[in-house]
Scaffold this motif. Sequence first.
Motif, short mmCIF file in Angstrom:
data_model
loop_
_atom_site.label_atom_id
_atom_site.label_comp_id
_atom_site.label_asym_id
_atom_site.label_seq_id
_atom_site.Cartn_x
_atom_site.Cartn_y
_atom_site.Cartn_z
N ALA A 19 0.83 -1.21 0.00
CA ALA A 19 0.00 0.00 0.00
C ALA A 19 0.87 1.26 0.00
O ALA A 19 0.59 2.22 -0.73
CB ALA A 19 -0.94 -0.01 1.21
N VAL A 100 -3.31 4.16 6.52
CA VAL A 100 -3.53 2.73 6.31
C VAL A 100 -3.63 2.06 7.68
O VAL A 100 -2.69 2.12 8.47
CB VAL A 100 -2.37 2.10 5.51
CG1 VAL A 100 -2.67 0.64 5.21
CG2 VAL A 100 -2.12 2.87 4.22
N VAL A 122 -7.40 3.80 4.26
CA VAL A 122 -7.23 2.54 3.53
C VAL A 122 -7.27 1.41 4.56
O VAL A 122 -6.45 1.38 5.48
CB VAL A 122 -5.89 2.51 2.77
CG1 VAL A 122 -5.70 1.16 2.07
CG2 VAL A 122 -5.82 3.65 1.76
N GLY A 124 -6.47 -1.66 6.53
CA GLY A 124 -5.41 -2.65 6.65
C GLY A 124 -5.43 -3.29 8.03
O GLY A 124 -5.05 -2.66 9.01
N ILE A 137 -6.76 -5.33 3.87
CA ILE A 137 -5.39 -5.71 3.52
C ILE A 137 -4.78 -6.53 4.66
O ILE A 137 -4.78 -6.10 5.80
CB ILE A 137 -4.54 -4.46 3.25
CG1 ILE A 137 -5.11 -3.68 2.07
CG2 ILE A 137 -3.08 -4.84 3.00
CD1 ILE A 137 -4.52 -2.28 1.92
N ALA A 264 -3.97 -4.20 -1.93
CA ALA A 264 -3.30 -3.01 -1.39
C ALA A 264 -2.99 -2.01 -2.49
O ALA A 264 -3.17 -0.80 -2.32
CB ALA A 264 -2.01 -3.43 -0.67
N SER A 265 -2.53 -2.51 -3.62
CA SER A 265 -2.19 -1.63 -4.74
C SER A 265 -3.43 -0.91 -5.27
O SER A 265 -3.39 0.30 -5.55
CB SER A 265 -1.52 -2.43 -5.86
OG SER A 265 -0.33 -3.04 -5.41
N ALA A 268 -4.89 1.62 -2.29
CA ALA A 268 -4.02 2.77 -2.00
C ALA A 268 -3.95 3.72 -3.18
O ALA A 268 -3.92 4.95 -3.01
CB ALA A 268 -2.63 2.28 -1.62
#
Length: 319
Positions: A19, A100, A122, A124, A137, A264-265, A268
């Motif tokens: 991320a 995150v 985000v 996680g 995530i 994650a990609s 983020a």
Amino acid sequence: MKRIGVLTSGGDSPGMNAAIRAVVRKAIYHDVEVYGIYYGYSGLINNHIEKMEVGDVGDIIHRGGTMLYTARCEEFKTKEGQQQAIENLNKAGIDGLVVVGGDGSFHGAEALTSLGYPTIGVPGTIDNDVPGTDFTIGFDTALNTVINAIDKIRDTATSHERTYVIEVMGRDAGDLALWSGLADGAETIMIPEQPQETEDIVERLLRGHRRGKKHSIIIVAEGVGSGVDVAREIQDETGLETRVTVLGHIQRGGSPTAFDRVLASRLASRAVELLLEGESGKMVGLVNNQVVHKPIQTALEEKHKIDQNMYKLSQELSI
């Protein structure tokens, strides 16, 4: 928006590095500078802020943990701490922030938003307990770690004809226990969202033993109680030799799975886009395999729910 910051907060989860990498590279692709905040919200207050370049996030997508580190910060829960954090961000010329983390991290992001600072969350966390997204995530990696451990424990349970109680993480959410239990054919899955009477568990074990079953696996989410206590009670009630394994923090480590790296990609990168679009106080998530966003406050007000159909299926298949 010319500069954005990124931090990781709360418990670490595999995929956080992926991320961070996505935030840095997505922002730089759009000619936006990126600053990493070390040690979570504590780093905001103590001004642990450093500029990041493309090369700084090379060779990290496959690594567990978080290169920005993480820490708890009681001071940030105060208005004074939050104001100090914003002051440090403004001094560094940072126009927006990507956070995150899990539920606690989102509360921090909401606090910054309420004070007028642009922030995007985000999700996680290995617990998969953030409403507004199907998956967080790190959950998939932790799940596979748990499954791998249960597979090994089942080998010795079979060899010694024992009942094994396996305690997994999940203080308020039973997703790790439910998914791993279903994937590994556990006889009983104990989760906070679905209380069970000990008598029912004992009866299921004895019923299996009467038909010749020699070993059993019981998965206990830590939010239900101590696996040691559960094992002791089961052995006292059934007379079956029972052992317990507490998996603990091994569940948080390890190289992220392909799913977590991609998740994650995607999340983020979308967080960066939202900041560039002028959005704030939002979280990104994955719903029906589509990246979505919604107000952080809405996610904080919702309650995490397990998939009742999955829970019912686990019981049907463990007869």
